[in-house]
Structure formats: structure tokens, C-alpha cells
Design a protein around this motif. Sequence first.
Motif, short mmCIF file in Angstrom:
data_model
loop_
_atom_site.label_atom_id
_atom_site.label_comp_id
_atom_site.label_asym_id
_atom_site.label_seq_id
_atom_site.Cartn_x
_atom_site.Cartn_y
_atom_site.Cartn_z
N THR A 112 26.10 25.33 -19.95
CA THR A 112 25.58 25.69 -18.64
C THR A 112 24.07 25.54 -18.50
O THR A 112 23.50 25.95 -17.53
N SER A 113 23.44 24.93 -19.48
CA SER A 113 21.99 24.77 -19.44
C SER A 113 21.62 23.31 -19.24
O SER A 113 22.27 22.41 -19.75
N ALA A 114 20.55 23.07 -18.44
CA ALA A 114 20.07 21.70 -18.26
C ALA A 114 19.43 21.18 -19.54
O ALA A 114 19.25 19.99 -19.71
N LYS A 115 19.03 22.09 -20.45
CA LYS A 115 18.48 21.71 -21.75
C LYS A 115 19.35 22.36 -22.82
O LYS A 115 18.95 23.35 -23.46
N PRO A 116 20.56 21.85 -23.02
CA PRO A 116 21.49 22.49 -23.94
C PRO A 116 21.06 22.36 -25.39
O PRO A 116 20.32 21.46 -25.76
N ASP A 117 21.52 23.28 -26.20
CA ASP A 117 21.28 23.23 -27.62
C ASP A 117 22.12 22.11 -28.23
O ASP A 117 23.35 22.15 -28.17
N LEU A 118 21.48 21.14 -28.82
CA LEU A 118 22.19 19.95 -29.29
C LEU A 118 23.15 20.26 -30.43
O LEU A 118 24.21 19.64 -30.55
N SER A 119 22.81 21.20 -31.27
CA SER A 119 23.71 21.56 -32.37
C SER A 119 24.98 22.21 -31.85
O SER A 119 26.08 21.98 -32.38
N THR A 120 24.86 23.01 -30.79
CA THR A 120 26.04 23.61 -30.17
C THR A 120 26.93 22.54 -29.55
O THR A 120 28.15 22.56 -29.69
N LEU A 121 26.29 21.57 -28.88
CA LEU A 121 27.06 20.46 -28.31
C LEU A 121 27.83 19.71 -29.38
O LEU A 121 29.01 19.39 -29.20
N ALA A 122 27.15 19.41 -30.48
CA ALA A 122 27.77 18.63 -31.55
C ALA A 122 28.96 19.39 -32.13
O ALA A 122 30.01 18.79 -32.42
N HIS A 123 28.83 20.69 -32.30
CA HIS A 123 29.93 21.50 -32.84
C HIS A 123 31.12 21.50 -31.90
O HIS A 123 32.27 21.28 -32.33
N GLN A 124 30.89 21.74 -30.63
CA GLN A 124 31.98 21.80 -29.67
C GLN A 124 32.63 20.44 -29.47
O GLN A 124 33.84 20.33 -29.30
N TYR A 125 31.83 19.39 -29.50
CA TYR A 125 32.35 18.03 -29.37
C TYR A 125 33.27 17.71 -30.54
O TYR A 125 34.34 17.11 -30.37
N ALA A 126 32.87 18.13 -31.74
CA ALA A 126 33.70 17.89 -32.93
C ALA A 126 35.01 18.65 -32.84
O ALA A 126 36.06 18.15 -33.27
N GLU A 127 34.98 19.83 -32.25
CA GLU A 127 36.19 20.65 -32.15
C GLU A 127 37.11 20.17 -31.03
O GLU A 127 38.32 20.06 -31.21
N ASP A 128 36.54 19.92 -29.86
CA ASP A 128 37.34 19.64 -28.67
C ASP A 128 37.47 18.16 -28.34
O ASP A 128 38.37 17.76 -27.60
N GLY A 129 36.55 17.35 -28.84
CA GLY A 129 36.56 15.93 -28.49
C GLY A 129 35.86 15.62 -27.19
O GLY A 129 35.83 14.46 -26.76
N PHE A 130 35.25 16.64 -26.58
CA PHE A 130 34.52 16.45 -25.32
C PHE A 130 33.60 17.63 -25.10
O PHE A 130 33.76 18.69 -25.71
N VAL A 131 32.64 17.46 -24.22
CA VAL A 131 31.79 18.56 -23.78
C VAL A 131 31.26 18.21 -22.39
O VAL A 131 30.85 17.08 -22.13
N LEU A 132 31.32 19.17 -21.48
CA LEU A 132 30.80 19.00 -20.13
C LEU A 132 29.42 19.65 -20.06
O LEU A 132 29.30 20.87 -20.20
N VAL A 133 28.40 18.84 -19.88
CA VAL A 133 27.03 19.34 -19.81
C VAL A 133 26.66 19.56 -18.35
O VAL A 133 26.61 18.61 -17.57
N LYS A 134 26.43 20.79 -18.00
CA LYS A 134 26.11 21.14 -16.62
C LYS A 134 24.66 20.82 -16.29
O LYS A 134 23.76 21.09 -17.09
N GLY A 135 24.47 20.23 -15.11
CA GLY A 135 23.12 20.03 -14.60
C GLY A 135 22.23 19.13 -15.43
O GLY A 135 21.02 19.33 -15.46
N LEU A 136 22.79 18.12 -16.10
CA LEU A 136 21.95 17.20 -16.83
C LEU A 136 21.02 16.46 -15.87
O LEU A 136 19.86 16.19 -16.18
N LEU A 137 21.54 16.14 -14.69
CA LEU A 137 20.72 15.64 -13.59
C LEU A 137 20.58 16.74 -12.55
O LEU A 137 21.48 17.58 -12.38
N SER A 138 19.48 16.74 -11.83
CA SER A 138 19.33 17.69 -10.73
C SER A 138 20.23 17.28 -9.57
O SER A 138 20.70 16.13 -9.51
N LYS A 139 20.45 18.19 -8.65
CA LYS A 139 21.25 17.87 -7.46
C LYS A 139 20.60 16.73 -6.67
O LYS A 139 21.29 15.86 -6.12
N GLU A 140 19.27 16.75 -6.63
CA GLU A 140 18.55 15.71 -5.89
C GLU A 140 18.73 14.35 -6.55
O GLU A 140 18.93 13.34 -5.87
#
Length: 255
Positions: free
Chosen positions: A4-32
Motif C-alpha cells: 500500500t505504499s508508493a515507496k514499498p520495502d523491496l525486501s518485503t516485495l521480494a518475499h511476497q513475490y516468492a511466496e505468491d508469484g505476484f505482488v500488487l504495488v499500490k500507487g507506483l504511479l500517481s493518479k495524475e
Amino acid sequence: MTVTSAKPDLSTLAHQYAEDGFVLVKGLLSKEEAAYYRQRSHDLLAQLNSNEDATWKSAMGLSDGATRLQHLHDAQFYDAEFSKLVIDPRFTDVAAAVMGVDNVQLHHTKLFVKPPENGSPFPLHQDYPFFPHKYHRMGAAIFHFDDAPVEKGCVRVIPGSHKDGPREHEAEGSYHLIDPPFEAATPQPAEAGDVLFFTYLTVHGSGVNTSDEARTTWLIQYRDPADPPTVKTHDHSLGQGMMLRGVDPTGRSAV
């Protein structure tokens, strides 16, 4: 897994990606930014008069009637704004982290617009059979340029399905899975600016857009340059082999 962060913790992403095979990063781009790219996407398709219907033949069973899907390969070769996005560190840093590598290489891109009311679905599949690689360090990122709720035919995934490795698909030209059933996949509704990252072994698909608005996404398929393809395929994509982050330690030409 949703971050849920625009600046997510990369180690957390890597762990979840390894477990689930995917990760949805919220707000990587702004709405604009998302709105800007949405407009450029639709303008580009109109400029090129792109009416190509990319509906899979095997998708017919997911809808009661005819559906349509506009798409365009290699948008970055038609509009420099997409060239900027494909090397944006917000994207490439996540791609590198989830693959567990330093270097990220382009394989191909596709711009998709699911028209309102009858936007085509995608049956469940892995991307693996289209462009198999030796070590399976191939991934995808789907940029959402507008909201993608369930009624718009959002992406669906089967968490952990990547751990079973390559699956046997239907005959060439279809490459869909009969099992598991489409209903077994978990919807991943997204908002404009969100980016869904997944491995090319993750079983995924998407539903019909039954809403009154288009669904606009851009797919970037990327890989570790040290992971060689086992079959020469999909080599028509412009710019394949372009380095998005780091260097190519192999020195090989694009294949």
C-alpha cells in the motif's frame, strides 16, 4: 499480496513475490500520471488506427457473446513518453528486487484497451509456453492507467501456482489451461496507478469488461539478461534485449 505504499520495502516485495508469484504495488504511479498515460494510450491507438482484435480464440467460452480487445506492441517505439516509463526506476527497482537480480532486460511490451461492455477476457494460462527460458527469471508488470474493478475484467491469479513450474497447455495457438477452472482464480482489482508484478509461471487470466468504461493497461515483460531463452520465439518485438536497469553481463545480442 498488496503493498500500500508508493515507496514499498523491496525486501518485503521480494518475499511476497516468492511466496505468491505476484505482488500488487499500490500507487507506483500517481493518479495524475496514470491519467496522462491513459490519454496518450487512447490517442496513440486512434492515431495509428489500431483496430486489431487481440481476442484469444480460447476466450470465447468465457463470454456469452462476441468480445473485442485493442492492443499495440511496442508503444515505446511510437511515443517517447512510454520510453521514459519503461526505464523508470520506480518500476525497474521493483522488477529487479522481485527477480532477485541487479540487471533487468526488456523482452516486449503490449498496450491493451478492453472496450466497455464487451472487452475481451483472457483464459487462465502461464506466459511460459510463449517464450520459455532456462532459469525462469522472466516476469511481467501490468500498469493500470485507469481503475480496474472486477466488472472491468481485472486480472485474476492463482496464488502460489508458480511453485509447480511449467504446466502443460492446450495446443499451439491457444496455450490456455483447462484446469484449474477460471472461477478458481482470485481477482486482483486495481486502481489507476497500481502495478501488478508476476512471474511468467504464475497462472493468471482476466474477465470480460462488462462496465461502461474502457480498461487501459500496459504490459512490460522483462527478464534477467543472464537467463537464456530455450526457444527462439517472440523475436518480432522491437527493442528486445534493451537494458532497462544495469548491464547485460553476457554480451549476447537480442534473441
